[in-house]
Scaffold this motif. Structure first.
Motif, PDB file in Angstrom:
ATOM      1  N   LEU A  38      45.045  31.915-108.753  1.00 41.90           N
ATOM      2  CA  LEU A  38      44.246  31.067-109.639  1.00 41.90           C
ATOM      3  C   LEU A  38      42.798  31.563-109.731  1.00 41.90           C
ATOM      4  O   LEU A  38      42.172  31.482-110.794  1.00 41.90           O
ATOM      5  CB  LEU A  38      44.293  29.620-109.160  1.00 41.90           C
ATOM      6  CG  LEU A  38      45.648  28.928-109.371  1.00 41.90           C
ATOM      7  CD1 LEU A  38      45.701  27.594-108.634  1.00 41.90           C
ATOM      8  CD2 LEU A  38      45.914  28.713-110.864  1.00 41.90           C
ATOM      9  N   ILE A  39      42.268  32.106-108.625  1.00 44.65           N
ATOM     10  CA  ILE A  39      40.923  32.696-108.664  1.00 44.65           C
ATOM     11  C   ILE A  39      40.923  33.925-109.573  1.00 44.65           C
ATOM     12  O   ILE A  39      39.998  34.136-110.364  1.00 44.65           O
ATOM     13  CB  ILE A  39      40.449  33.064-107.249  1.00 44.65           C
ATOM     14  CG1 ILE A  39      40.149  31.787-106.446  1.00 44.65           C
ATOM     15  CG2 ILE A  39      39.204  33.956-107.302  1.00 44.65           C
ATOM     16  CD1 ILE A  39      39.886  32.034-104.970  1.00 44.65           C
ATOM     17  N   GLY A  40      41.970  34.741-109.456  1.00 42.34           N
ATOM     18  CA  GLY A  40      42.084  35.910-110.323  1.00 42.34           C
ATOM     19  C   GLY A  40      42.099  35.515-111.788  1.00 42.34           C
ATOM     20  O   GLY A  40      41.436  36.145-112.630  1.00 42.34           O
ATOM     21  N   ILE A  41      42.834  34.463-112.111  1.00 44.47           N
ATOM     22  CA  ILE A  41      42.884  33.979-113.494  1.00 44.47           C
ATOM     23  C   ILE A  41      41.520  33.459-113.930  1.00 44.47           C
ATOM     24  O   ILE A  41      41.089  33.668-115.071  1.00 44.47           O
ATOM     25  CB  ILE A  41      43.960  32.877-113.631  1.00 44.47           C
ATOM     26  CG1 ILE A  41      45.355  33.481-113.424  1.00 44.47           C
ATOM     27  CG2 ILE A  41      43.879  32.210-115.004  1.00 44.47           C
ATOM     28  CD1 ILE A  41      46.468  32.453-113.352  1.00 44.47           C
ATOM     29  N   ALA A  42      40.812  32.781-113.012  1.00 46.25           N
ATOM     30  CA  ALA A  42      39.475  32.257-113.329  1.00 46.25           C
ATOM     31  C   ALA A  42      38.517  33.387-113.696  1.00 46.25           C
ATOM     32  O   ALA A  42      37.689  33.251-114.598  1.00 46.25           O
ATOM     33  CB  ALA A  42      38.931  31.463-112.143  1.00 46.25           C
ATOM     34  N   PHE A  43      38.625  34.537-113.004  1.00 46.45           N
ATOM     35  CA  PHE A  43      37.760  35.679-113.280  1.00 46.45           C
ATOM     36  C   PHE A  43      38.193  36.459-114.525  1.00 46.45           C
ATOM     37  O   PHE A  43      37.424  37.264-115.045  1.00 46.45           O
ATOM     38  CB  PHE A  43      37.730  36.628-112.077  1.00 46.45           C
ATOM     39  CG  PHE A  43      36.766  36.211-111.003  1.00 46.45           C
ATOM     40  CD1 PHE A  43      35.399  36.390-111.159  1.00 46.45           C
ATOM     41  CD2 PHE A  43      37.222  35.626-109.829  1.00 46.45           C
ATOM     42  CE1 PHE A  43      34.505  36.012-110.174  1.00 46.45           C
ATOM     43  CE2 PHE A  43      36.341  35.232-108.829  1.00 46.45           C
ATOM     44  CZ  PHE A  43      34.974  35.421-109.001  1.00 46.45           C
ATOM     45  N   SER A  44      39.393  36.223-114.978  1.00 48.52           N
ATOM     46  CA  SER A  44      39.938  37.013-116.086  1.00 48.52           C
ATOM     47  C   SER A  44      39.341  36.657-117.432  1.00 48.52           C
ATOM     48  O   SER A  44      39.366  37.462-118.363  1.00 48.52           O
ATOM     49  CB  SER A  44      41.455  36.818-116.156  1.00 48.52           C
ATOM     50  OG  SER A  44      41.765  35.504-116.624  1.00 48.52           O
ATOM     51  N   GLY A  45      38.854  35.442-117.554  1.00 46.76           N
ATOM     52  CA  GLY A  45      38.383  34.985-118.856  1.00 46.76           C
ATOM     53  C   GLY A  45      39.496  34.407-119.714  1.00 46.76           C
ATOM     54  O   GLY A  45      39.269  34.021-120.857  1.00 46.76           O
ATOM     55  N   LEU A  46      40.700  34.345-119.159  1.00 45.59           N
ATOM     56  CA  LEU A  46      41.836  33.811-119.906  1.00 45.59           C
ATOM     57  C   LEU A  46      41.827  32.291-119.965  1.00 45.59           C
ATOM     58  O   LEU A  46      42.528  31.694-120.772  1.00 45.59           O
ATOM     59  CB  LEU A  46      43.154  34.294-119.275  1.00 45.59           C
ATOM     60  CG  LEU A  46      43.429  35.799-119.333  1.00 45.59           C
ATOM     61  CD1 LEU A  46      44.649  36.144-118.479  1.00 45.59           C
ATOM     62  CD2 LEU A  46      43.658  36.234-120.784  1.00 45.59           C
ATOM     63  N   VAL A  47      41.032  31.683-119.088  1.00 49.70           N
ATOM     64  CA  VAL A  47      40.979  30.227-119.018  1.00 49.70           C
ATOM     65  C   VAL A  47      39.582  29.810-118.563  1.00 49.70           C
ATOM     66  O   VAL A  47      38.881  30.588-117.902  1.00 49.70           O
ATOM     67  CB  VAL A  47      42.059  29.682-118.040  1.00 49.70           C
ATOM     68  CG1 VAL A  47      41.746  30.096-116.615  1.00 49.70           C
ATOM     69  CG2 VAL A  47      42.204  28.180-118.142  1.00 49.70           C
ATOM     70  N   ASN A  48      39.189  28.608-118.917  1.00 49.85           N
ATOM     71  CA  ASN A  48      37.909  28.074-118.474  1.00 49.85           C
ATOM     72  C   ASN A  48      37.877  28.024-116.947  1.00 49.85           C
ATOM     73  O   ASN A  48      38.760  27.441-116.326  1.00 49.85           O
ATOM     74  CB  ASN A  48      37.720  26.668-119.062  1.00 49.85           C
ATOM     75  CG  ASN A  48      36.353  26.088-118.743  1.00 49.85           C
ATOM     76  OD1 ASN A  48      35.993  25.932-117.580  1.00 49.85           O
ATOM     77  ND2 ASN A  48      35.600  25.761-119.780  1.00 49.85           N
ATOM     78  N   PRO A  49      36.870  28.624-116.298  1.00 53.86           N
ATOM     79  CA  PRO A  49      36.805  28.630-114.834  1.00 53.86           C
ATOM     80  C   PRO A  49      36.809  27.224-114.227  1.00 53.86           C
ATOM     81  O   PRO A  49      37.305  27.027-113.115  1.00 53.86           O
ATOM     82  CB  PRO A  49      35.485  29.348-114.542  1.00 53.86           C
ATOM     83  CG  PRO A  49      35.248  30.203-115.740  1.00 53.86           C
ATOM     84  CD  PRO A  49      35.775  29.416-116.896  1.00 53.86           C
ATOM     85  N   GLY A  50      36.237  26.265-114.945  1.00 52.02           N
ATOM     86  CA  GLY A  50      36.228  24.890-114.448  1.00 52.02           C
ATOM     87  C   GLY A  50      37.628  24.322-114.331  1.00 52.02           C
ATOM     88  O   GLY A  50      37.955  23.626-113.351  1.00 52.02           O
ATOM     89  N   ILE A  51      38.479  24.622-115.305  1.00 48.67           N
ATOM     90  CA  ILE A  51      39.866  24.156-115.259  1.00 48.67           C
ATOM     91  C   ILE A  51      40.610  24.841-114.122  1.00 48.67           C
ATOM     92  O   ILE A  51      41.407  24.223-113.413  1.00 48.67           O
ATOM     93  CB  ILE A  51      40.570  24.416-116.610  1.00 48.67           C
ATOM     94  CG1 ILE A  51      39.890  23.619-117.721  1.00 48.67           C
ATOM     95  CG2 ILE A  51      42.057  24.054-116.529  1.00 48.67           C
ATOM     96  CD1 ILE A  51      40.426  23.901-119.113  1.00 48.67           C
ATOM     97  N   ALA A  52      40.323  26.138-113.941  1.00 43.10           N
ATOM     98  CA  ALA A  52      40.944  26.869-112.834  1.00 43.10           C
ATOM     99  C   ALA A  52      40.530  26.269-111.502  1.00 43.10           C
ATOM    100  O   ALA A  52      41.342  26.160-110.568  1.00 43.10           O
ATOM    101  CB  ALA A  52      40.559  28.342-112.899  1.00 43.10           C
ATOM    102  N   ALA A  53      39.267  25.855-111.391  1.00 41.01           N
ATOM    103  CA  ALA A  53      38.781  25.245-110.149  1.00 41.01           C
ATOM    104  C   ALA A  53      39.512  23.931-109.862  1.00 41.01           C
ATOM    105  O   ALA A  53      39.878  23.643-108.722  1.00 41.01           O
ATOM    106  CB  ALA A  53      37.273  24.995-110.241  1.00 41.01           C
TER     107      ALA A  53
END
Length: 200
Positions: free
Chosen positions: A98-113
């Motif tokens: 999920l951290i990797g996805i947060a850094f990818s720009g594919l999803v809002n980091p806040g939602i990933a958090a």
């Protein structure tokens, strides 16, 4: 959904794979390490937006996570240390992916958090209950408790959601679903404990 409560039935389908690895002489802890390494690889691939390959690595991680217990049973190498490391490795994989996805720009980091928070809290409730209430009955090295069947969205659902929606090129939807459902599932477990507090 709660696939976890069907775990014992699903083990029979993957037993031949577990038996193959058991014959190779690979230890359960080594298989757990492989699961962790594939999970870390998946996180890196997600961070670089290689969602299809990341989903494949995550699938391999999940498969190795599923067979380590089978190898332990077949070779009679079950241990408390192994059970604990397996649990810890699972949460590292979930968090790192999920951290990797947060850094990818594919999803809002806040939602990933929020998804990371829900994933961790949904699992964190169980060891707290074990410690405070004292569940200690084990079957095949796993603690059996009422929370096992409470909550509609656990780790298996999280992994399946990521794999399927990544293959459909909707990683963002996957994280949104995980963010909502893991937190909802955690609340289900809290509500269950509240309703049954007089029993414990």
């Amino acid at each position: 959904m709660n696939i976890t409560k069907y775990r014992d039935s699903l083990i029979h389908f993957i037993y031949p794979v577990s038996r193959f690895f058991a014959r190779l002489g690979i230890t359960p802890n080594q298989i757990t390490l492989l699961s962790l390494l594939f999970g870390m690889g998946s996180a890196v691939l997600y961070a670089y937006q290689y969602a299809y390959f990341a989903a494949g690595m995550l699938l391999l991680s999940a498969l190795f996570d599923f067979i380590d217990g089978g190898v332990a049973r077949i070779n009679n190498k079950k241990s408390r240390f192994g059970a604990a490391i397996d649990w810890i490795a699972d949460k590292y994989v979930d968090g790192l992916v999920l951290i990797g996805i947060a850094f990818s720009g594919l999803v809002n980091p806040g939602i990933a958090a929020i998804a990371i928070f829900g994933s961790m809290m949904n699992t964190f409730i169980k060891p707290v209950v074990y410690a405070e209430i004292g569940f200690d009955k084990k079957e095949d090295g796993k603690i059996k408790d009422p929370l096992e069947s409470v909550g509609i969205f656990g780790r298996p659902e999280t992994v399946i959601t990521l794999i399927v929606l990544s293959c459909l090129n909707h990683v963002d939807w996957a994280v949104i679903v995980i963010a909502l459902m893991t937190n909802f599932s955690a609340l289900q477990r809290v509500f269950y404990l509240y309703r049954n507090r007089t029993r414990y």
